[in-house]
Design an enzyme around this catalytic site. Structure first.
Site, short mmCIF file in Angstrom:
data_model
loop_
_atom_site.label_atom_id
_atom_site.label_comp_id
_atom_site.label_asym_id
_atom_site.label_seq_id
_atom_site.Cartn_x
_atom_site.Cartn_y
_atom_site.Cartn_z
N LYS A 1 19.83 51.35 -3.60
CA LYS A 1 19.61 52.70 -3.10
C LYS A 1 19.65 52.74 -1.58
O LYS A 1 20.18 53.68 -0.98
CB LYS A 1 18.27 53.23 -3.61
N TYR B 1 17.45 47.31 -7.55
CA TYR B 1 17.67 48.75 -7.62
C TYR B 1 17.31 49.41 -6.29
O TYR B 1 18.07 50.22 -5.76
CB TYR B 1 16.86 49.36 -8.75
N ASP C 1 35.38 52.29 -15.45
CA ASP C 1 34.43 51.26 -15.04
C ASP C 1 34.40 51.33 -13.53
O ASP C 1 35.39 51.01 -12.86
CB ASP C 1 34.89 49.89 -15.53
#
Length: 241
Positions: free
Chosen positions: A159, A155, A62
């Site tokens: 990035k 997201y 994980d």
């Protein structure tokens, strides 16, 4: 074989792009450690790679867990004696507008895509220093560096964080690892897209005709497949494997 006798850790390596990276690295002579939370799928990928005559080890990982990262690096060193390459591949993406996103969704995306990259990088540096250097490839990909239509702001933000983390000032600690270079692809697509016709904004596109068709072509170099185009702390044209 460009990666002969090198040891690579790949997060999110049980399936999809991570599994393809593991197969590619193994085909180039690397001994591969794949980490994932998908234990059954990961062990299946491990068995498939070992059946080819390569060496692969699956570990439960994980990427948000410090203990899991510590165990993964320890397992790699215990089994193969060293760590030369880390591919921070594990990542997720979510869809929907900012107003529809919960704080829990935001935090989960940041934890996996950003914190996971930090933890993996931090944990592997001492092992790479002991090995005399190494390469860290930061992808953290749920769908690609360039967000697809409908992808959430979390997201895109993750990035951006990975990009900045990948190119820190020369005085930062990771840059002092002997021989280390770090890369982030400008766009990353799963290998299954290489021959798939898809539609973006209503226009058909064949990814097999794009640069990422290289994933499916054994004749293309490893550098072209995994790190092109790339940004390097040392401005070198290719990774120092």
């Amino acid at each position: 074989m460009r990666l002969e006798n090198k040891v690579a850790i790949i997060s999110g390596g049980a399936r999809g792009m991570g599994a393809q990276e593991a197969r590619l690295f193994a085909s180039e002579g690397a001994r591969v450690v794949i980490g994932d939370v998908l234990d059954d799928v990961g062990r299946q990928t491990e068995a498939e790679i070992n059946e080819t005559g390569a060496e692969c080890l699956f570990v439960h990982l994980d990427v948000t867990s410090e203990d899991d990262w510590r165990n993964a690096v320890s397992a790699a060193v215990s089994r193969f004696g060293r760590v030369d390459i880390l591919v921070n591949n594990a990542g997720i993406s979510t869809r929907g507008g900012i107003e529809d996103m919960t704080a829990e969704q935001w935090e989960l995306t940041m934890d996996i895509n950003v914190k996971g990259v930090f933890l993996g990088t931090r944990e592997v540096i001492p092992a790479m220093r002991d090995a005399g250097g190494g390469s860290i490839i930061n992808i953290s990909s749920g769908a690609g560096i360039a967000p697809a239509p409908g992808t959430s702001g979390a997201y895109a933000a993750s990035k951006g964080a990975v990009r900045l983390f990948t190119s820190p000032p020369p005085s930062s600690t990771p840059a002092r690892v002997s021989g280390a270079t770090r890369y982030t692809p400008a766009r990353c697509r799963p290998p299954c897209w290489a021959t798939r016709r898809t539609t973006r904004n209503g226009s058909p596109r064949r990814w097999g005709g794009s640069r990422w068709g290289a994933w499916a072509s054994p004749s293309r170099s490893l550098t072209a497949c995994s790190t092109w185009p790339a940004t390097s702390l040392r401005s070198s044209p290719a990774p120092r494997w």
